[in-house]
Motif scaffolding. Structure first.
Motif, PDB file in Angstrom:
ATOM      1  N   ASP A   8       2.323 -20.328   3.955  1.00 47.01           N
ATOM      2  CA  ASP A   8       3.205 -21.254   3.265  1.00 47.01           C
ATOM      3  C   ASP A   8       2.669 -21.401   1.850  1.00 47.01           C
ATOM      4  OD1 ASP A   8       5.463 -22.868   3.041  1.00 47.01           O
ATOM      5  OD2 ASP A   8       4.366 -24.694   3.497  1.00 47.01           O
ATOM      6  N   PHE A  12       2.556 -23.694  -1.918  1.00 48.09           N
ATOM      7  CA  PHE A  12       2.767 -24.822  -2.827  1.00 48.09           C
ATOM      8  C   PHE A  12       2.979 -24.258  -4.221  1.00 48.09           C
ATOM      9  CE2 PHE A  12       0.609 -27.157  -6.207  1.00 48.09           C
ATOM     10  CZ  PHE A  12       1.217 -28.404  -6.167  1.00 48.09           C
ATOM     11  N   ASP A  40       3.068 -33.317  -3.137  1.00 48.06           N
ATOM     12  CA  ASP A  40       3.600 -32.151  -2.447  1.00 48.06           C
ATOM     13  C   ASP A  40       2.602 -31.649  -1.403  1.00 48.06           C
ATOM     14  OD1 ASP A  40       5.463 -30.257  -1.795  1.00 48.06           O
ATOM     15  OD2 ASP A  40       5.746 -29.555  -3.850  1.00 48.06           O
ATOM     16  N   SER A  41       3.033 -30.679  -0.608  1.00 49.64           N
ATOM     17  CA  SER A  41       2.209 -30.247   0.520  1.00 49.64           C
ATOM     18  C   SER A  41       2.581 -28.834   0.938  1.00 49.64           C
ATOM     19  CB  SER A  41       2.409 -31.206   1.701  1.00 49.64           C
ATOM     20  OG  SER A  41       3.767 -31.196   2.120  1.00 49.64           O
ATOM     21  N   VAL A  42       1.775 -28.294   1.858  1.00 47.59           N
ATOM     22  CA  VAL A  42       2.110 -27.057   2.562  1.00 47.59           C
ATOM     23  C   VAL A  42       2.220 -27.390   4.044  1.00 47.59           C
ATOM     24  CG1 VAL A  42       1.042 -25.478   0.908  1.00 47.59           C
ATOM     25  CG2 VAL A  42      -0.348 -26.451   2.750  1.00 47.59           C
ATOM     26  N   THR A  43       2.947 -26.549   4.761  1.00 45.07           N
ATOM     27  CA  THR A  43       3.077 -26.716   6.207  1.00 45.07           C
ATOM     28  C   THR A  43       2.189 -25.699   6.898  1.00 45.07           C
ATOM     29  OG1 THR A  43       5.367 -27.474   6.002  1.00 45.07           O
ATOM     30  CG2 THR A  43       4.670 -26.697   8.162  1.00 45.07           C
ATOM     31  N   VAL A  44       1.335 -26.169   7.800  1.00 46.00           N
ATOM     32  CA  VAL A  44       0.434 -25.278   8.531  1.00 46.00           C
ATOM     33  C   VAL A  44       0.690 -25.418  10.024  1.00 46.00           C
ATOM     34  CG1 VAL A  44      -1.373 -25.335   6.779  1.00 46.00           C
ATOM     35  CG2 VAL A  44      -1.407 -27.019   8.615  1.00 46.00           C
ATOM     36  N   THR A  45       0.397 -24.347  10.739  1.00 44.58           N
ATOM     37  CA  THR A  45       0.481 -24.359  12.188  1.00 44.58           C
ATOM     38  C   THR A  45      -0.516 -23.350  12.725  1.00 44.58           C
ATOM     39  OG1 THR A  45       1.942 -24.086  14.108  1.00 44.58           O
ATOM     40  CG2 THR A  45       2.322 -22.635  12.241  1.00 44.58           C
ATOM     41  N   PRO A  58       3.550 -27.568  13.647  1.00 40.77           N
ATOM     42  CA  PRO A  58       3.731 -27.626  12.188  1.00 40.77           C
ATOM     43  C   PRO A  58       3.307 -28.978  11.620  1.00 40.77           C
ATOM     44  CG  PRO A  58       5.597 -26.531  13.196  1.00 40.77           C
ATOM     45  CD  PRO A  58       4.761 -27.064  14.323  1.00 40.77           C
ATOM     46  N   THR A  59       2.398 -28.946  10.659  1.00 40.75           N
ATOM     47  CA  THR A  59       1.768 -30.154  10.110  1.00 40.75           C
ATOM     48  C   THR A  59       1.722 -30.047   8.590  1.00 40.75           C
ATOM     49  OG1 THR A  59       0.391 -30.355  12.105  1.00 40.75           O
ATOM     50  CG2 THR A  59      -0.317 -31.578  10.155  1.00 40.75           C
ATOM     51  N   GLN A  60       2.005 -31.154   7.915  1.00 42.23           N
ATOM     52  CA  GLN A  60       1.970 -31.182   6.459  1.00 42.23           C
ATOM     53  C   GLN A  60       0.559 -31.477   5.963  1.00 42.23           C
ATOM     54  OE1 GLN A  60       5.367 -29.909   6.480  1.00 42.23           O
ATOM     55  NE2 GLN A  60       5.070 -30.770   4.437  1.00 42.23           N
ATOM     56  N   LEU A  61       0.089 -30.673   5.018  1.00 42.37           N
ATOM     57  CA  LEU A  61      -1.200 -30.902   4.366  1.00 42.37           C
ATOM     58  C   LEU A  61      -0.973 -31.039   2.867  1.00 42.37           C
ATOM     59  CD1 LEU A  61      -3.678 -28.419   6.127  1.00 42.37           C
ATOM     60  CD2 LEU A  61      -3.503 -30.898   6.440  1.00 42.37           C
TER      61      LEU A  61
END
Length: 375
Positions: free
Chosen positions: A157, A159, A169-174, A261-264
């Motif tokens: 993902d 940014f 803002d963030s990125v989505t990680v899984t 899926p988690t926002q960082l």
């Protein structure tokens, strides 16, 4: 044997693919025979327990994963003796004890996963008949995977800094794997990034926002960050050694297994090249104030502001009313945060903020699995 839905393939060091099991192997000259294939399943491990004098039993200390050895019993066939010889020669060129090749498993359940392997020993011929006469040979090869975990397609993902998203803002990680994952980052310039290092294994209401701030990247410098402590943490495309500029910072937290899926959050530091250590809360606060300024005047006008105009705003905020949650700074630092100082720092690094719009931070997660499917 494995279920028919599983396709097993060897992708050699020469790039040639040999389908050795499953529907794709029908008609293949190299096929897996009946035999023990248990090494394809769970990654080998042992548990560690330690005892203390006077305490009954022992306490669990962890798990040690060993390298994975896989025995493949193959049948190599041709239409004639000469055809068999050509197949055998091409197949042997695909294998190596020095260079890695891949053992691939495709299933409907989990898609494609692979092991990176090498020959552990010389292949062993198991039948005593001349294969040139029989146009057939039974061979056993043993391959070793130094990393015992199955790999799957990397997940990414990105940014993108547009001038307005300093802190919001963030990125989505899984992490779909059943093994913890150390993410990687690819960072483009010019920018100074704050990358998240958050313990996602803790409950949401107890998580602490921990960030690692990278050195300022001037125009043209790309940075690869590997959070794995057993790898070099930060490398650049121009050979610059950035370890000395990290001020002892390092990453501590992996992505836990089966992470949805988690926002960082990702930060861009408004103070790119300070000669002193400014607390993170101050960097975040100024970033939030800049975002509010963008909302007030519009992004186009904000991107056109000179370093002096931005410095005027920042020093106005610093000298005005500040929130209670800011960490205290020592007087020697406070007196340096003048208009001239802030303007010079911005001018010598970012120039106009429009110059850094488009800088990107891409996160890469490489899932790992203990088994070729499921898990």
């Amino acid at each position: 044997m494995l279920a028919e839905q599983a396709n097993i393939t060897i992708r050699g060091v020469d790039g040639v693919e040999w389908h050795i099991h499953g529907p794709r192997s029908i008609g293949s000259p190299v096929r897996l025979r009946e035999g023990a294939v248990g090494e394809l399943f769970d990654a080998p491990f042992s548990t560690v327990y330690r005892g203390v004098a006077g305490k009954p039993g022992k306490s669990f200390r962890g798990i040690n994963y060993a390298e994975r050895n896989v025995v493949l019993r193959l049948n190599i066939a041709g239409d004639t003796g000469g055809d068999w010889a050509r197949v055998d020669s091409r197949f042997r060129r695909s294998l190596s004890a020095e260079r890695e090749f891949q053992l691939i498993c495709d299933t409907e359940l989990s898609g494609r996963r692979w092991l990176n392997v090498r020959l552990a020993e010389a292949p062993e011929v198991e039948n005593n008949l001349d294969p040139h006469e029989q146009a057939n040979m039974q061979m056993q090869i043993v391959v070793v995977a130094a990393n015992p975990f199955w790999q799957s397609q990397p997940i990414t993902d990105e940014f993108v800094f547009d001038g307005s998203n300093w802190t919001s803002d963030s990125v989505t990680v899984t992490n779909p794997g059943d093994v913890p994952a150390w993410p990687k980052w690819v960072l483009t310039a010019p920018a100074k990034y704050g990358l998240p290092d958050i313990d996602l294994s803790t409950p949401v209401d107890r998580r602490l926002d921990r960030f690692v701030y990278l050195p300022f990247q001037p125009h043209g410098r790309e940075v690869l960050v590997d959070t794995d402590p057993f790898e070099e943490m930060i490398t650049t495309n121009d050979g610059t050694l950035l370890w000395a500029q990290m001020n002892g910072q390092f990453f501590q937290n992996q992505l836990p297994p089966h992470l949805p899926p988690t926002q960082l959050p990702v930060y861009v530091d408004p103070f790119p090249l300070l000669p002193f250590d400014l607390p993170t809360t101050w960097r975040i606060w100024i970033g939030e104030k800049l975002e509010k300024l963008v909302d007030a005047i519009g992004l186009s006008e904000f991107l056109a502001l000179t370093p002096e105009a931005i410095a005027e705003k920042i020093t106005e905020w610093i000298n005005g009313v500040k929130p209670d949650w800011l960490d205290p700074i020592v007087p020697d630092i406070a007196v340096q945060l003048t208009f001239d100082f802030v303007a010079r720092i911005i001018r010598e690094t970012y120039g106009r903020i429009g110059n850094i719009a488009g800088a990107t931070a891409q996160i890469i997660v490489e899932p790992q699995h203990t088994r070729p499917w499921g898990g």
